[in-house]
Design a protein around this motif. Structure first.
Motif, mmCIF file in Angstrom:
data_model
loop_
_atom_site.group_PDB
_atom_site.id
_atom_site.type_symbol
_atom_site.label_atom_id
_atom_site.label_comp_id
_atom_site.label_asym_id
_atom_site.label_seq_id
_atom_site.Cartn_x
_atom_site.Cartn_y
_atom_site.Cartn_z
ATOM 1 N N MET B 281 0.843 -1.201 0.000
ATOM 2 C CA MET B 281 0.000 0.000 0.000
ATOM 3 C C MET B 281 0.880 1.254 0.000
ATOM 4 S SD MET B 281 -3.135 1.393 0.665
ATOM 5 C CE MET B 281 -4.237 0.687 1.851
ATOM 6 N N LEU B 282 1.913 1.269 0.868
ATOM 7 C CA LEU B 282 2.781 2.441 0.951
ATOM 8 C C LEU B 282 3.577 2.635 -0.341
ATOM 9 C CD1 LEU B 282 4.073 2.098 4.637
ATOM 10 C CD2 LEU B 282 2.489 3.787 3.728
ATOM 11 N N ILE B 283 4.096 1.504 -0.872
ATOM 12 C CA ILE B 283 4.890 1.608 -2.107
ATOM 13 C C ILE B 283 4.009 2.105 -3.254
ATOM 14 C CG2 ILE B 283 6.161 0.273 -3.851
ATOM 15 C CD1 ILE B 283 7.120 -1.518 -1.491
ATOM 16 N N LEU B 284 2.800 1.536 -3.346
ATOM 17 C CA LEU B 284 1.887 1.967 -4.412
ATOM 18 C C LEU B 284 1.514 3.437 -4.243
ATOM 19 C CD1 LEU B 284 -0.570 -1.032 -4.900
ATOM 20 C CD2 LEU B 284 1.131 -0.191 -6.496
ATOM 21 N N LEU B 285 1.309 3.815 -2.980
ATOM 22 C CA LEU B 285 0.961 5.215 -2.704
ATOM 23 C C LEU B 285 2.057 6.143 -3.230
ATOM 24 C CD1 LEU B 285 -0.891 6.122 0.456
ATOM 25 C CD2 LEU B 285 0.827 7.713 -0.274
ATOM 26 N N LEU B 286 3.323 5.782 -2.925
ATOM 27 C CA LEU B 286 4.446 6.602 -3.384
ATOM 28 C C LEU B 286 4.586 6.545 -4.895
ATOM 29 C CD1 LEU B 286 7.165 5.820 -0.686
ATOM 30 C CD2 LEU B 286 6.096 8.020 -1.155
ATOM 31 N N ALA B 287 4.461 5.314 -5.435
ATOM 32 C CA ALA B 287 4.648 5.127 -6.879
ATOM 33 C C ALA B 287 3.603 5.922 -7.663
ATOM 34 C CB ALA B 287 4.563 3.644 -7.223
ATOM 35 N N PHE B 288 2.350 5.841 -7.212
ATOM 36 C CA PHE B 288 1.294 6.596 -7.896
ATOM 37 C C PHE B 288 1.531 8.102 -7.739
ATOM 38 C CE2 PHE B 288 -1.593 2.749 -7.481
ATOM 39 C CZ PHE B 288 -1.630 2.514 -8.843
ATOM 40 N N ALA B 289 1.936 8.493 -6.535
ATOM 41 C CA ALA B 289 2.160 9.919 -6.292
ATOM 42 C C ALA B 289 3.253 10.451 -7.216
ATOM 43 C CB ALA B 289 2.542 10.142 -4.836
ATOM 44 N N ASN B 310 -13.568 16.266 -10.992
ATOM 45 C CA ASN B 310 -13.985 14.862 -10.933
ATOM 46 C C ASN B 310 -13.445 14.070 -12.112
ATOM 47 O OD1 ASN B 310 -15.346 15.358 -8.626
ATOM 48 N ND2 ASN B 310 -17.380 15.442 -9.553
ATOM 49 N N GLN B 311 -13.391 14.719 -13.287
ATOM 50 C CA GLN B 311 -12.860 14.016 -14.457
ATOM 51 C C GLN B 311 -11.382 13.675 -14.261
ATOM 52 O OE1 GLN B 311 -14.396 16.719 -17.575
ATOM 53 N NE2 GLN B 311 -14.780 14.876 -18.765
ATOM 54 N N LEU B 312 -10.623 14.624 -13.716
ATOM 55 C CA LEU B 312 -9.195 14.361 -13.473
ATOM 56 C C LEU B 312 -9.037 13.203 -12.490
ATOM 57 C CD1 LEU B 312 -7.259 17.745 -13.185
ATOM 58 C CD2 LEU B 312 -7.926 16.459 -15.192
ATOM 59 N N ALA B 313 -9.804 13.260 -11.399
ATOM 60 C CA ALA B 313 -9.724 12.182 -10.402
ATOM 61 C C ALA B 313 -10.126 10.859 -11.052
ATOM 62 C CB ALA B 313 -10.624 12.488 -9.222
ATOM 63 N N GLY B 314 -11.136 10.910 -11.914
ATOM 64 C CA GLY B 314 -11.607 9.701 -12.594
ATOM 65 C C GLY B 314 -10.537 9.092 -13.486
ATOM 66 N N SER B 382 -5.990 7.108 -4.289
ATOM 67 C CA SER B 382 -7.020 8.115 -3.995
ATOM 68 C C SER B 382 -6.405 9.424 -3.486
ATOM 69 C CB SER B 382 -8.037 7.568 -2.998
ATOM 70 O OG SER B 382 -7.383 7.220 -1.815
ATOM 71 N N VAL B 383 -5.282 9.302 -2.756
ATOM 72 C CA VAL B 383 -4.607 10.510 -2.250
ATOM 73 C C VAL B 383 -4.137 11.349 -3.435
ATOM 74 C CG1 VAL B 383 -2.666 11.346 -0.873
ATOM 75 C CG2 VAL B 383 -3.854 9.261 -0.192
ATOM 76 N N SER B 384 -3.478 10.662 -4.407
ATOM 77 C CA SER B 384 -2.984 11.380 -5.583
ATOM 78 C C SER B 384 -4.135 11.912 -6.415
ATOM 79 C CB SER B 384 -2.129 10.447 -6.445
ATOM 80 O OG SER B 384 -1.048 9.967 -5.716
ATOM 81 N N ALA B 385 -5.206 11.101 -6.513
ATOM 82 C CA ALA B 385 -6.368 11.526 -7.311
ATOM 83 C C ALA B 385 -6.975 12.794 -6.720
ATOM 84 C CB ALA B 385 -7.402 10.407 -7.358
ATOM 85 N N PHE B 386 -7.071 12.821 -5.390
ATOM 86 C CA PHE B 386 -7.633 13.998 -4.739
ATOM 87 C C PHE B 386 -6.736 15.211 -4.966
ATOM 88 C CE2 PHE B 386 -7.984 16.872 -1.109
ATOM 89 C CZ PHE B 386 -9.338 17.157 -1.147
ATOM 90 N N ARG B 387 -5.415 14.991 -4.804
ATOM 91 C CA ARG B 387 -4.476 16.107 -4.944
ATOM 92 C C ARG B 387 -4.482 16.666 -6.367
ATOM 93 N NH1 ARG B 387 1.228 14.772 -2.563
ATOM 94 N NH2 ARG B 387 1.571 16.885 -3.267
ATOM 95 N N ILE B 388 -4.504 15.749 -7.349
ATOM 96 C CA ILE B 388 -4.440 16.210 -8.741
ATOM 97 C C ILE B 388 -5.745 16.907 -9.131
ATOM 98 C CG2 ILE B 388 -5.300 14.242 -10.143
ATOM 99 C CD1 ILE B 388 -2.023 16.123 -10.735
ATOM 100 N N SER B 389 -6.851 16.488 -8.501
ATOM 101 C CA SER B 389 -8.118 17.145 -8.829
ATOM 102 C C SER B 389 -8.178 18.556 -8.244
ATOM 103 C CB SER B 389 -9.301 16.308 -8.323
ATOM 104 O OG SER B 389 -9.365 16.373 -6.923
ATOM 105 N N ARG B 390 -7.316 18.828 -7.252
ATOM 106 C CA ARG B 390 -7.313 20.158 -6.625
ATOM 107 C C ARG B 390 -6.074 20.963 -7.028
ATOM 108 N NH1 ARG B 390 -11.565 18.075 -5.812
ATOM 109 N NH2 ARG B 390 -12.860 18.171 -3.948
#
Lengths: 222, 401
Positions: B281-289, B310-314, B382-390
């Motif tokens: 989970m942590l590695i994926l979180l970092l990798a996605f970020a 929402n489209q960006l997060a999607g 989801s963390v990255s999705a939220f950040r990129i949407s904002r």
């Protein structure tokens, strides 16, 4: 269409001598009507791009309002504002702005395909012809030069025939010949009824513009 | 089709190295979740299989031949061996109060030399009284075993119709049992008539450790179920107290060691799954970020064109979904490729009963691993999705110049 900025200003938090706030754009009123081509010049860091971004709905102002046909765009929910920008505003941002996994033609058709509409490839190809990059329609952005990428971004902003065109340094990577083509494009868009606003360093932009503005330390003059 | 629907796949194809790394990470996560769960389940299924195959409350064996460890190595671990006691003991045990079911079994180990086709444990049972072997043999062979008919365990290299020779006696393979994941998979079963003939033959060839036994007058062990109204403890104590030179053992105690080992192995695997899940989970979180941070300019461009938050997060979530789907399926397939062909090796390595669950159950575990991996990926992204949407679009666009 009428674009109005009322007492529009933008401040950023930044440590300076006497305060921790930096005023990028001072309270400004501005009006731009359909069929008019306005050009904004000024030194780097004077607040030109900040002003343009506020007009495009991409940067919330510190104070004031941006009204498009009396609609306060910053009062719209994000989804509505995004769709409004997609349908009515053509923005040409600074720098290279391609999506690298899409071809040139797909990049240009994005304003339509983003919301599942028909791609309008014929119109897109016509724009590519005018900008002399039609032969690159299937190329990926990585294969294009800086100037070609700029022309691609211009074509993308023009595809929907938006009522408002906001161009931030649209000719920054272009040679004289292409610079002239782009300004003629913007001029023609205004003649066709769009409200056009361009931020530029080009001195000869004035010959195409109806109105000329200068940004000086966040103060709009003109 | 909306380009925002096709864009995630195009983005993934556009950067094959990044995509391969992320798929590899999710595959490892899925492999651990699926493989670990299947391992634990197989061990539990194996233990359950062993419990049901033993099928008796009490096992009585000759005292001198039956220290607990000897008994366990033969009955539970598949070692070959044999021991006998007088049939009179059986009669004496049978007269003990509180016995519900009772049946004798006969053991013989075949030799590895020329007289025998295979070196295996041969277990003889009395079809008239047996209540432990017959019920599960019936699933593979519904008929009555004739003299010199044998039923072979699943792991033995013999098939129905084959003839195997034990101490010079030809025996016909009447059936092959389903896999049990226990030592019974390497054993041969037959009726008492046949095994007595085999014991006699081993004596005739002077290949039996016991020289002066009469096959008709001995048994190897006695299996007992307590009658209703009597506790196993009562019957067991009664036998140990009143029948000399025998040892009555509670079968549950025999497998308690296995049960403890299994619990230990299960705990280790469970901890490993949790550790890998958290690390994954942590590695994926970092990798996605990192992956999304590299492309924030592209997301800013989409905002300029008119994409909503929402489209960006999607788009980001769909990318993660595709990656995790591919990775989790790969991990599950890899798990199957490791566990299916090597289950016997794993069983021997762990020295524990190991029986894969049914295909439907395995499919269920594959599905669960895929869903859990996708969920993990979605939570991580989801963390990255939220950040990129904002994102501050204007700031990113300016940063490029």
């Amino acid at each position: 269409m009428i674009l109005k900025a009322e007492k529009l200003s933008k401040e950023f938090i930044r440590e300076t001598k006497n305060t921790n706030r930096f005023c990028a754009v001072q309270e400004t009123d501005f009006v731009l009507e359909s069929g008019s081509f306005a050009v904004l010049t000024g030194r780097s860091g004077s607040g030109k791009s900040t002003f343009l971004h506020m007009l495009s709905g991409l940067m919330t102002p510190t104070s004031g309002r941006v009204l498009i046909d009396d609609k306060d765009i910053y009062q719209l929910p994000d989804q509505e504002l995004s769709r409004f920008r997609n349908q009515h505003i053509g923005v040409i941002p600074q720098g290279q702005t391609a999506l690298h996994s899409l071809t040139v033609l797909e990049n240009i058709c994005l304003p339509y395909t983003l919301y599942g509409e028909e791609a309008h490839e014929t119109e897109a190809l016509a724009l590519l012809e005018k900008l002399e990059i039609a032969h690159l329609k299937t190329a990926l952005p990585a294969e294009l030069s800086g100037g070609e990428l700029r022309r691609m971004a211009i074509a993308r902003a023009f595809l929907r025939k938006p009522e408002l065109i906001l161009a931030d340094e649209p000719t920054s990577d272009l040679d004289d010949q292409n610079t002239e083509i782009v300004f003629q494009f913007l001029r023609q868009a205004a003649q066709d009824g769009a409200a056009v606003f361009a931020v530029t360093h080009e001195t000869n932009a004035a010959q195409y513009a109806d109105r000329l503005f200068r940004m000086n330390a966040g103060q709009l003059q003109g | 089709m909306k380009i925002s629907s096709a864009l995630p796949l195009r983005n993934l194809r556009g950067n094959p190295v990044r995509t391969a790394i992320l798929i590899f990470l999710t595959a490892i996560l899925s492999l651990m979740i699926f493989g670990g769960t299947l391992m634990i389940t197989s061990l539990k299924t194996g233990l359950h299989s062993l419990e049901s195959r033993l099928g008796a409350d009490i096992m009585v064996v000759p005292y001198e031949a039956a220290t607990k460890s000897n008994l366990e190595t033969i009955v539970l671990q598949g070692a070959t061996g044999y021991f006998y006691m007088d049939e009179a003991k059986y009669q004496k045990i049978a007269s003990t109060e509180g016995i519900g079911q009772i049946s004798a079994q006969f053991f013989l180990a075949s030799a590895s030399s020329g007289c025998c086709s295979l070196s295996v444990q041969i277990i003889g049972f009395d079809p008239d009284t047996d209540f432990t072997i017959t019920p599960w043999i019936k699933k593979s062979y519904g008929q009555t075993l004739q003299k010199y008919d044998i039923i072979v365990g699943n792991d033995l290299n013999a098939f129905v119709g084959d003839t195997l020779i034990f101490y010079g006696v030809e025996c016909r393979v009447a059936a092959k049992l389903d896999k049990t994941g226990t030592s019974f998979d390497t054993a041969v079963f037959t009726n008492q008539e046949t095994i007595k003939a085999l014991i006699q033959s081993s004596l005739d060839k002077n290949m039996n450790e016991f020289k002066n036994i009469n096959p008709d007058k001995v048994v190897s062990c006695v299996l007992i179920n307590a009658a209703e109204g009597y506790t196993v403890e009562d019957v067991l104590n009664d036998i140990n107290l009143h029948v000399k030179k025998v040892k009555a053992v509670r079968t549950k105690d025999m497998i308690s060691g296995i049960s403890d080992s299994l619990a230990g192995v299960s705990d280790i695997i469970s901890i490993l799954i949790i550790v890998v899940w958290i690390a994954g989970m942590l590695i994926l979180l970092l990798a996605f970020a990192m992956s999304i941070s590299q492309r924030k300019k592209e997301f800013a461009v989409l905002r300029v064109i008119g994409a909503s938050q929402n489209q960006l997060a999607g788009i980001v979530m769909q990318e993660a979904l595709l990656l995790c789907l591919a990775g989790s399926l790969m991990g599950a397939v890899l798990g199957l490729l490791i566990l299916l062909p090597f289950q016997q090796v794993i069983e021997e390595f762990l020295n524990l009963p190991f029986l894969l669950p049914s295909a439907v159950q395995i499919a269920g575990y594959v599905l669960a691993a895929v869903i859990l991996t996708i969920l993990t990926g979605c939570i991580a992204v989801s963390v990255s999705a939220f950040r990129i949407s904002r994102i501050d679009t204007a700031l990113i666009l300016r940063g490029d110049t």
